[in-house]
Design a protein around this motif. Structure first.
Motif, PDB file in Angstrom:
ATOM      1  N   PRO A 172      32.592  -9.202  42.758  1.00 21.96           N
ATOM      2  CA  PRO A 172      31.208  -9.231  43.258  1.00 21.96           C
ATOM      3  C   PRO A 172      30.192  -8.645  42.284  1.00 21.96           C
ATOM      4  O   PRO A 172      28.997  -8.937  42.396  1.00 21.96           O
ATOM      5  N   ILE A 173      30.671  -7.846  41.319  1.00 19.95           N
ATOM      6  CA  ILE A 173      29.738  -7.241  40.358  1.00 19.95           C
ATOM      7  C   ILE A 173      29.078  -8.292  39.464  1.00 19.95           C
ATOM      8  O   ILE A 173      28.037  -8.049  38.846  1.00 19.95           O
ATOM      9  N   LEU A 174      29.678  -9.496  39.396  1.00 18.09           N
ATOM     10  CA  LEU A 174      29.105 -10.562  38.562  1.00 18.09           C
ATOM     11  C   LEU A 174      27.697 -10.945  39.018  1.00 18.09           C
ATOM     12  O   LEU A 174      26.846 -11.306  38.205  1.00 18.09           O
ATOM     13  N   ASP A 175      27.462 -10.883  40.331  1.00 18.42           N
ATOM     14  CA  ASP A 175      26.152 -11.286  40.866  1.00 18.42           C
ATOM     15  C   ASP A 175      25.028 -10.362  40.391  1.00 18.42           C
ATOM     16  O   ASP A 175      24.053 -10.834  39.778  1.00 18.42           O
ATOM     17  N   PRO A 176      25.106  -9.032  40.609  1.00 16.81           N
ATOM     18  CA  PRO A 176      24.041  -8.169  40.099  1.00 16.81           C
ATOM     19  C   PRO A 176      23.988  -8.117  38.576  1.00 16.81           C
ATOM     20  O   PRO A 176      22.901  -7.992  38.000  1.00 16.81           O
ATOM     21  N   ALA A 177      25.151  -8.249  37.928  1.00 15.23           N
ATOM     22  CA  ALA A 177      25.164  -8.233  36.458  1.00 15.23           C
ATOM     23  C   ALA A 177      24.390  -9.421  35.901  1.00 15.23           C
ATOM     24  O   ALA A 177      23.595  -9.280  34.959  1.00 15.23           O
ATOM     25  N   LEU A 178      24.608 -10.615  36.490  1.00 12.25           N
ATOM     26  CA  LEU A 178      23.883 -11.808  36.045  1.00 12.25           C
ATOM     27  C   LEU A 178      22.390 -11.649  36.290  1.00 12.25           C
ATOM     28  O   LEU A 178      21.569 -12.014  35.426  1.00 12.25           O
ATOM     29  N   SER A 179      22.008 -11.096  37.438  1.00 11.92           N
ATOM     30  CA  SER A 179      20.578 -10.936  37.751  1.00 11.92           C
ATOM     31  C   SER A 179      19.914  -9.970  36.772  1.00 11.92           C
ATOM     32  O   SER A 179      18.758 -10.183  36.370  1.00 11.92           O
ATOM     33  N   ILE A 180      20.623  -8.910  36.378  1.00 13.02           N
ATOM     34  CA  ILE A 180      20.051  -7.939  35.432  1.00 13.02           C
ATOM     35  C   ILE A 180      19.862  -8.571  34.056  1.00 13.02           C
ATOM     36  O   ILE A 180      18.813  -8.420  33.425  1.00 13.02           O
ATOM     37  N   VAL A 181      20.887  -9.284  33.586  1.00 18.23           N
ATOM     38  CA  VAL A 181      20.786  -9.959  32.280  1.00 18.23           C
ATOM     39  C   VAL A 181      19.626 -10.951  32.295  1.00 18.23           C
ATOM     40  O   VAL A 181      18.807 -11.002  31.359  1.00 18.23           O
ATOM     41  N   PHE A 182      19.545 -11.746  33.354  1.00 18.64           N
ATOM     42  CA  PHE A 182      18.497 -12.761  33.463  1.00 18.64           C
ATOM     43  C   PHE A 182      17.115 -12.120  33.540  1.00 18.64           C
ATOM     44  O   PHE A 182      16.158 -12.580  32.908  1.00 18.64           O
ATOM     45  N   THR A 183      16.998 -11.016  34.292  1.00 20.26           N
ATOM     46  CA  THR A 183      15.715 -10.322  34.442  1.00 20.26           C
ATOM     47  C   THR A 183      15.266  -9.679  33.140  1.00 20.26           C
ATOM     48  O   THR A 183      14.077  -9.729  32.788  1.00 20.26           O
TER      49      THR A 183
END
Length: 292
Positions: A172-183
């Motif tokens: 599940p950590i992939l979801d917030p990790a992707l959002s942080i990278v994208f942001t």
């Protein structure tokens, strides 16, 4: 023919705006329902693109009005104001996403994968269709906005890949990790654009090399002794304005001054300036702007 092209361009941009804005609303709702910060991050990016497309559409229609006694240079400079608004909205939205995503790194929650996957497929399709529509156009506005939409397509492809991975592994950590990278990617690009826009608002020269080339072009004229009060600024980052004072080597007759002005116009034509104001000064003449 020109009016027909402009009308077609306006329709394409307007169509892309309503499509993108409608989908952005769906994204925010979907991000909340699926508990996905990656989708929320993409929604913020799409909101910024919706604002960009909407402003381009409105300003494109306003630009037809031309100049008047109030807006003597026309309405092109409003696009800088639009860019500032867009940048500020994206920065505020990006920090909001980070406040949601960073805590989830410590306590990650599995998003609703089926909903995340469905929205990702929908996102690729909607942004892909909008990008295809704008790719048919030939105006600079359409080309720039098309790149924005292509970036959105790639962002949704990333969400699609993560959602597929989450179907098979419990990460599940992939979801917030992707959002942080994208942001962070959004903030980096917005920061650069916001600085460029601010410089133009402060009437900095849009291009130092261009300013030097213009000075060299005017100072190498046989009839010109020196160039001063050369000011180069931009209405919107694309349409530039030049003013300059040229001190003449010697007194010129009216006919010679007309010939010189024609030569200057010919030389400056390669720079594609929107407005130029050139003042000729005689050697012993005192410049009225000496203290400026």
């Amino acid at each position: 023919m020109h009016n027909h092209d402009h009308s077609s361009s306006s329709k394409r941009i307007g169509w892309a705006f309503f499509l993108n804005l409608g989908f952005t609303v769906i994204e925010f709702i979907g991000g909340w329902l699926t508990n996905s910060t990656a989708i929320m991050a993409d929604a913020v990016h799409d909101l910024g693109d919706s604002i960009s497309i909407g402003l381009a559409w409105i300003l494109g229609r306003l630009s037809n009005k031309g100049s008047n006694v109030e807006f003597t240079y026309g309405y092109r400079r409003l696009s800088l104001f639009g860019a500032l608004i867009n940048g500020l909205v994206l920065i505020i939205g990006s920090f909001w996403v980070l406040t949601k995503a960073i805590p989830k790194l410590l306590q990650p929650e599995m998003p609703v994968i089926e909903g995340m996957l469905g929205l990702a497929v929908f996102g690729v399709l909607v942004n892909g269709i909008a990008a295809y529509q704008l790719s048919q156009g030939k105006t600079l506005n359409e080309k720039v906005l098309n790149w924005h939409l292509l970036e959105d397509v790639l962002g949704w492809v990333a969400v699609l890949i993560v959602s597929i991975v989450l179907f098979f592994v419990d990460w599940p950590i992939l979801d917030p990790a992707l959002s942080i990278v994208f942001t962070l990617y959004i903030l980096f690009n917005v920061g650069k654009n916001l600085w460029s826009t601010t410089r133009l608002f402060l009437q900095a020269a849009p291009d130092k090399a261009l300013s030097e080339s213009l000075h060299r072009c005017l100072s190498t004229l046989d009839e010109v002794r020196s160039v001063h009060h050369l000011h180069l600024w931009s209405l919107d980052g694309e349409h530039h304005v030049l003013t300059a004072h040229l001190v003449l080597q010697r007194a010129l007759s009216v006919e010679q001054q007309i010939d010189l002005k024609m030569t200057i116009a010919d030389r400056l034509s390669e720079f594609d300036l929107a407005h130029t104001t050139i003042e000729l000064e005689f050697g012993e003449e005192t410049c009225r702007d000496a203290k400026v």
